[in-house]
Structures are given as structure tokens and as C-alpha cells.
Design an enzyme around this catalytic site. Structure first.
Site, PDB file in Angstrom:
ATOM      1  CE  LYS A 214      12.119  21.288   2.168  1.00  0.00           C
ATOM      2  NZ  LYS A 214      11.682  22.013   3.117  1.00  0.00           N
TER       3      LYS A 214
ATOM      4  N   GLY B 105       5.529  25.574   3.427  1.00  0.00           N
ATOM      5  CA  GLY B 105       4.697  25.049   4.651  1.00  0.00           C
ATOM      6  C   GLY B 105       3.344  24.791   4.351  1.00  0.00           C
TER       7      GLY B 105
ATOM      8  CG  ASP C  19      14.573  24.906   1.786  1.00  0.00           C
ATOM      9  OD1 ASP C  19      14.154  23.519   1.902  1.00  0.00           O
ATOM     10  OD2 ASP C  19      13.375  25.453   2.120  1.00  0.00           O
TER      11      ASP C  19
ATOM     12  N   GLY D 212       7.759  24.667  10.215  1.00  0.00           N
ATOM     13  CA  GLY D 212       7.119  24.286  11.465  1.00  0.00           C
ATOM     14  C   GLY D 212       6.308  23.220  11.264  1.00  0.00           C
TER      15      GLY D 212
ATOM     16  CD  GLU E 185      15.029  21.435   5.140  1.00  0.00           C
ATOM     17  OE1 GLU E 185      14.614  20.358   4.732  1.00  0.00           O
ATOM     18  OE2 GLU E 185      13.976  21.986   5.160  1.00  0.00           O
TER      19      GLU E 185
ATOM     20  N   GLY F 263      12.134  24.355  15.027  1.00  0.00           N
ATOM     21  CA  GLY F 263      11.843  23.113  14.161  1.00  0.00           C
ATOM     22  C   GLY F 263      11.664  23.472  12.606  1.00  0.00           C
TER      23      GLY F 263
ATOM     24  CD  GLU G  58      -0.333  23.031  -1.301  1.00  0.00           C
ATOM     25  OE1 GLU G  58      -1.362  22.670  -2.391  1.00  0.00           O
ATOM     26  OE2 GLU G  58       0.565  23.936  -1.534  1.00  0.00           O
TER      27      GLU G  58
ATOM     28  CB  VAL H 219       6.412  24.904  -2.274  1.00  0.00           C
ATOM     29  CG1 VAL H 219       6.510  26.489  -2.619  1.00  0.00           C
ATOM     30  CG2 VAL H 219       7.052  24.266  -3.369  1.00  0.00           C
TER      31      VAL H 219
ATOM     32  CE  LYS I 205      10.587  25.044   1.029  1.00  0.00           C
ATOM     33  NZ  LYS I 205      11.133  25.925   2.262  1.00  0.00           N
TER      34      LYS I 205
HETATM   35  P1  NAP Z   1      13.498  15.592  10.848  1.00  0.00           P
HETATM   36  O1  NAP Z   1      12.951  16.596  12.150  1.00  0.00           O
HETATM   37  O2  NAP Z   1      14.862  15.533  10.760  1.00  0.00           O
HETATM   38  O3  NAP Z   1      12.836  14.198  10.900  1.00  0.00           O
HETATM   39  C1  NAP Z   1      13.180  13.265   9.748  1.00  0.00           C
HETATM   40  C2  NAP Z   1      12.391  11.876  10.292  1.00  0.00           C
HETATM   41  O4  NAP Z   1      12.771  10.917   9.393  1.00  0.00           O
HETATM   42  C3  NAP Z   1      13.034  11.376  11.569  1.00  0.00           C
HETATM   43  O5  NAP Z   1      12.324  10.768  12.416  1.00  0.00           O
HETATM   44  C4  NAP Z   1      14.141  10.053  11.192  1.00  0.00           C
HETATM   45  O6  NAP Z   1      14.400   9.262  11.802  1.00  0.00           O
HETATM   46  C5  NAP Z   1      13.497   9.891   9.848  1.00  0.00           C
HETATM   47  N1  NAP Z   1      14.441   9.427   8.822  1.00  0.00           N
HETATM   48  C6  NAP Z   1      15.361  10.323   8.285  1.00  0.00           C
HETATM   49  N2  NAP Z   1      16.128   9.579   7.284  1.00  0.00           N
HETATM   50  C7  NAP Z   1      15.832   8.118   7.451  1.00  0.00           C
HETATM   51  C8  NAP Z   1      16.202   6.987   6.898  1.00  0.00           C
HETATM   52  N3  NAP Z   1      17.210   6.882   5.943  1.00  0.00           N
HETATM   53  N4  NAP Z   1      15.469   6.044   7.152  1.00  0.00           N
HETATM   54  C9  NAP Z   1      14.330   6.051   7.996  1.00  0.00           C
HETATM   55  N5  NAP Z   1      14.053   7.332   8.733  1.00  0.00           N
HETATM   56  C10 NAP Z   1      14.639   8.131   8.588  1.00  0.00           C
HETATM   57  O7  NAP Z   1      12.897  16.569   9.535  1.00  0.00           O
HETATM   58  P2  NAP Z   1      11.511  17.134   9.450  1.00  0.00           P
HETATM   59  O8  NAP Z   1      11.718  18.729   9.738  1.00  0.00           O
HETATM   60  O9  NAP Z   1      10.455  16.640  10.118  1.00  0.00           O
HETATM   61  O10 NAP Z   1      11.461  17.622   7.695  1.00  0.00           O
HETATM   62  C11 NAP Z   1      11.104  16.323   7.091  1.00  0.00           C
HETATM   63  C12 NAP Z   1      10.599  16.574   5.618  1.00  0.00           C
HETATM   64  O11 NAP Z   1       9.922  17.587   5.543  1.00  0.00           O
HETATM   65  C13 NAP Z   1      12.170  17.137   4.780  1.00  0.00           C
HETATM   66  O12 NAP Z   1      11.696  16.937   3.683  1.00  0.00           O
HETATM   67  C14 NAP Z   1      11.760  18.554   5.114  1.00  0.00           C
HETATM   68  O13 NAP Z   1      12.282  19.413   3.913  1.00  0.00           O
HETATM   69  C15 NAP Z   1      10.407  18.892   4.960  1.00  0.00           C
HETATM   70  N6  NAP Z   1       9.606  19.848   5.493  1.00  0.00           N
HETATM   71  C16 NAP Z   1       9.879  20.332   6.567  1.00  0.00           C
HETATM   72  C17 NAP Z   1       9.375  21.311   7.252  1.00  0.00           C
HETATM   73  C18 NAP Z   1       9.671  21.920   8.636  1.00  0.00           C
HETATM   74  O14 NAP Z   1       9.317  23.127   8.891  1.00  0.00           O
HETATM   75  N7  NAP Z   1      10.503  21.055   9.404  1.00  0.00           N
HETATM   76  C19 NAP Z   1       8.501  22.171   6.454  1.00  0.00           C
HETATM   77  C20 NAP Z   1       7.996  21.740   5.115  1.00  0.00           C
HETATM   78  C21 NAP Z   1       8.688  20.674   4.771  1.00  0.00           C
HETATM   79  P3  NAP Z   1      14.917   9.418  13.515  1.00  0.00           P
HETATM   80  O15 NAP Z   1      13.760  10.057  14.264  1.00  0.00           O
HETATM   81  O16 NAP Z   1      14.919   8.112  13.799  1.00  0.00           O
HETATM   82  O17 NAP Z   1      16.147  10.067  13.425  1.00  0.00           O
HETATM   83  N1  HSE Z   2      13.678  24.479   6.296  1.00  0.00           N
HETATM   84  C1  HSE Z   2      12.463  24.844   5.408  1.00  0.00           C
HETATM   85  C2  HSE Z   2      12.295  26.398   5.698  1.00  0.00           C
HETATM   86  C3  HSE Z   2      11.324  24.069   5.984  1.00  0.00           C
HETATM   87  O1  HSE Z   2      12.912  26.811   6.833  1.00  0.00           O
HETATM   88  O2  HSE Z   2      11.467  26.968   5.034  1.00  0.00           O
HETATM   89  C4  HSE Z   2       9.980  24.447   5.230  1.00  0.00           C
HETATM   90  O3  HSE Z   2      10.159  23.932   4.159  1.00  0.00           O
END
Ligand code: NAP
Ligand code: HSE
Length: 435
Positions: A108, A137, A204, A305, A193, A190, A132, A135, A208
């Protein structure tokens, strides 16, 4: 349509979301190919540290720290960006689009800051860009805005679009948990951010809201256009008084369009307990839209999540795969060329909750009400707790009728300078009378 075409995926990120995307594509490979008539297979995964020990790595997939290995691989049709952050994600996505790859992203921050240019770039290269998961999840909300609700003039958005803060507020308000403990739980689950400050400070949700409001109001709204305030100033007393008054406290993202004037703001809000958003708890998010044809419509579900987010990411991947198989061209992006202005916060008119600590002596209430009256801010209710700590002070909670933000902020400054007022502990806007 069935053929034996293989659609190659380059996955950028194997964290909370990436792991569940990989697991879903692998474990559901057969059911996906029977639905789509093609095989969808991950070819390479980009991570920061390929040697790191991980709880899940799909078998037979190369882990690399070189983005070019994915962008330049002719066997990869779709890049799935779930790394997060503005850079280098933006650079990789732009390179992928220029190389003719379709892109699915959950990012986002990148979309709120660079969405219009990314959409244009994708269109110029006849490829799809889908977001999708950016915003809400797992909640389908971008798709409905781009398609099912397109006949409407949307004029209102009231949304809970951050899972971490809704989880924290629920734990604090209903279970009396400490703020830091609740944040730690959200991180362990999880939801948060990489830097949870982005969640708890409201940024965040602001990203969104910029995405939602751009699509809903058909105009370019940049992340920096959104006023945001987080949840860090809320204390147990606020939850207690809000409940006494018949409200829950939620971090709301609010968008309103009146003529060519647009409000976009994220802040803690007192929501009447009978309002549907008041009962959206834990990691659940909800987006309520108001349109001229549909009236009010609400979407809700798990807003963060790994699995709920993978549902949205993989849904986008499969839709693109289906289009590749059928030879369909990606649709042109929506025009975001509405000429609108962002309403300054000072001009907002709403109701307010003010909590303050004052000397417990005669005449103090009169001084406070004079300050409010001079600024034409009228009182709706007052709660005064006789004696609180420190000894000799009383806590006063005021709610106002609809008033102008600039007047209320001026009143807070004037109250702070009264000798009888020790502190104005909190000011929270209320949903009553709007939305
Ligand atoms: P995360 O657990 O921190 O995972 C990030 C991943 O990306 C890790 O595998 C990391 O590698 C890799 N990475 C980060 N920077 C990098 C770089 N410069 N070069 C290569 N690899 C890189 O994050 P996440 O929670 O999965 O979130 C990922 C995205 O989805 C974000 O944009 C977040 O805002 C979005 N999002 C998350 C959720 C949620 O609930 N978590 C929900 C909706 C959207 P390593 O494993 O080697 O560190
Ligand atoms: N950190 C974000 C949240 C992940 O808590 O809503 C989903 O976008």
C-alpha cells in the site's frame, strides 16, 4: 479454454504474506489447474537473505537475492511483490512492468505514493497491475470499486483498515491489556508492519485511505494528502469514559466528497456502540461505502495476517493467469482526473470528546465553559469525577455538539493556559452526526 500452459510466478518476498502465497500456490496446484485449465507455478523467490533459516521454503524453487533473476526470466509471467516498503519495491515493479511482466502487489505504501504512475506504466506495456491485498487484507474491496460499484457516485467512506490497531484497541478496550503488550501480540500474529510505528501512528491506514479514496472519488489522492493521527495517546481512562457515554473507540479512515471538496482523514474516533463499525473487533477490518445508487454497503473480514492476505494476492494472480490463458488484454485503468481540492482539517465540522484534569474547586467548570462558549463550541455532555490522583484534582470529560475543528483546537489551547487546568489529556473526534 483448457490447455497445458504453465504460468510462471516470480515471488518477491517470503515473509508473513509471501510464505502463505507460496504455500497456497503449491498446496492448491491441482485445484487451481482444474479451475483455470493451466498450471500456476513459482519459479524463483527473491529474499534479502537466502541463507536464513525459514519455517517454509517450497521445494524445487530457487531463493535468490538478485531481483534481475526474476525480472529477466522468460519463464516468469507474473511478478508478485510482497516485500513491502517504497524502495527498492517501486524500482523492481517498474522494471518488471517495462519487461512485460504482470504484477500483483500487497504494497500500500508504494501504491499510495506512486499508484497513478504505476497504473499508467502497466497500461503502456499492456500488462496488468493488481493490488487487492493492499487494502483490507482478505476483504475484496478494490475489485468492487473498480467493477461492481462503478455505476455509483461514491461520496462516503468510513473504514477500519488497519488490523494491528483494531486488534490493539480491542484488547485494550475489552480486556484491559496494556498498549505495548497488545502491540507485541499483533506483531507475533504477523499483523504488524516491519516497523509497527506505521500501524500505531495511523500511517498504514492513511496509505490505504489514499488508495480507496482515489478509486472511489476518481481523483488522484496522494498519501501526503491524508491527515493522520494514531492511537498512542489513548489511555485506559478514554476507553472507560467512552463506554460510559455509549461509544467504542476505533481508528477510522474517513473519506467524504462534497462537490469538489474532499476530506481524507485517519484518527481515533468515538463510534456509537450501535453503529456497525463499533462491533468490528480484533484483526477484522470493515469498509462502509455510501453511493448514490447502492446507498450504504459494507465489506468486512480479516484485514491482516498471512492467509487472509494470501487469499487476495493469489486471487489477483489467478485472475491474471486466466486472462493470459484466454488471451484477454488488461482493461484500461480508471481515469483519476477529477479536479478536487482537499479540505483543510481546520474546516472540519464534527463532534468532539475532550478529557482534562482540573483543580477541584468552585468556578473551574465556569471557566472551561466560558472558553468553549466564547468560541461557539456548545457542550453536549459533561462527566466530572470528583477526586482523582493527584489529590485535589478532578477529571472532566466533555463532549460537544458539532463544532468547527479550528474553534475546538483554539479552545484546547485556551484551556491549557487556564491556571486551574493541569492538562488537556486527550481530544478525540466522534462519528456522531456524520457517516
Ligand atoms: P515481512 O514478513 O517483513 O516479509 C518481507 C519479505 O520481503 C521477507 O521475506 C524479506 O526477506 C523480503 N524483503 C524485504 N526487503 C527486501 C529487499 N530489499 N530485497 C529482497 N527481499 C526483501 O512482510 P509481510 O508482513 O509479509 O508484508 C509484505 C507486504 O505485504 C508489505 O507491503 C505489507 O505492507 C503487505 N501486507 C502485509 C499484510 C500482513 O498482514 N502482514 C497484510 C496486507 C499487506 P528476508 O526474509 O530475507 O528478510
Ligand atoms: N499492518 C497491516 C495491518 C497489515 O495491521 O492492517 C495489513 O495491511
Amino acid at each position: 479454454l483448457a490447455n497445458n500452459r504453465e504460468i510462471g510466478i516470480g515471488l518477491m518476498g517470503l515473509g508473513v504474506v509471501g510464505t502463505e502465497v507460496a504455500r497456497t500456490l503449491l498446496e492448491k496446484e491441482h485445484s487451481i489447474s482444474s479451475k483455470l485449465g493451466c498450471t500456476v507455478r513459482i519459479k524463483r523467490i527473491l529474499v534479502r537473505a537466502p541463507e536464513k533459516e525459514r519455517r517454509y521454503v517450497p521445494a524445487d524453487v530457487v531463493l535468490t537475492d538478485g531481483a534481475e533473476g526474476l525480472i529477466d526470466d522468460p519463464a516468469i509471467d507474473i511478478i508478485v511483490e510482497v516485500m513491502g516498503g517504497e524502495y527498492p519495491a517501486l524500482e523492481y515493479v517498474q522494471r518488471a512492468l517495462r519487461a512485460g511482466k504482470h504484477v500483483v502487489t500487497a504494497n500500500k505504501e508504494m501504491m499510495a505514493k506512486h499508484g497513478p504512475e504505476i497504473l499508467t506504466l502497466a497500461h503502456e506495456h499492456s500488462v496488468s497491475i493488481r493490488f487487492e491485498a493492499g487494502v483490507g487484507g482478505g476483504i475484496p474491496i478494490i475489485g468492487p470499486l473498480l467493477k461492481d460499484l462503478l455505476a455509483n457516485d461514491i461520496y462516503g467512506i468510513s473504514a477500519i483498515i488497519n488490523g494491528t490497531t483494531n486488534y490493539v484497541l480491542t484488547k485494550m478496550g475489552m480486556e484491559g491489556l496494556e498498549f505495548n503488550d497488545a502491540v507485541r501480540q499483533a506483531q507475533a500474529l504477523g499483523y504488524a508492519e516491519a516497523d509497527p510505528a506505521a500501524d500505531v501512528e495511523g500511517l498504514d491506514a492513511a496509505y490505504k485511505l489514499a488508495i480507496l479514496a482515489s478509486l472511489a472519488f476518481h481523483t488522484k489522492i496522494h498519501a501526503s494528502d491524508v491527515y493522520y493521527e494514531g492511537i498512542t495517546k489513548l489511555g485506559p481512562a478514554d476507553f472507560k469514559y467512552a463506554a460510559e457515554l455509549g461509544y467504542a473507540i476505533k481508528l477510522l479512515a474517513i473519506g467524504r466528497m462534497e462537490g469538489t471538496s474532499i476530506q481524507v482523514r485517519v484518527h481515533p474516533t468515538l463510534v456509537p456502540v450501535e453503529h456497525p463499525l463499533a462491533s468490528v473487533c480484533g484483526v477484522f477490518n470493515a469498509v462502509e461505502l455510501e453511493g448514490d445508487l447502492v446507498g450504504q454497503v459494507m465489506f468486512s473480514g480479516q484485514g491482516a495476517g498471512g492467509q487472509p492476505t494470501a487469499s487476495a494476492v493469489v486471487g489477483d494472480v489467478l485472475d491474471i493467469a486466466r486472462n493470459i490463458v484466454s488471451g484477454s488484454n488488461p482493461p484500461a485503468p480508471l481515469l483519476l482526473d477529477g479536479a478536487c481540492t482537499i479540505q483543510p482539517m481546520a474546516d472540519l465540522e464534527t463532534q468532539y470528546y475532550i478529557r482534562l484534569l482540573a483543580v477541584d474547586e468552585p468556578g473551574v467548570m465556569a471557566q472551561i465553559t466560558t472558553v468553549l462558549g466564547d468560541l461557539k463550541v456548545s457542550l453536549a455532555s459533561v462527566i466530572q469525577k470528583e477526586i482523582v490522583q493527584p489529590e485535589g484534582f478532578s477529571e472532566i470529560v466533555i463532549t460537544t455538539h458539532t463544532a468547527k475543528e479550528s474553534a475546538v483546537q483554539e479552545a484546547v489551547q485556551r484551556m491549557r493556559s487556564l491556571g486551574s487546568v493541569q492538562e488537556v489529556s486527550n481530544l478525540v473526534r466522534m462519528l456522531d452526526g456524520e457517516g
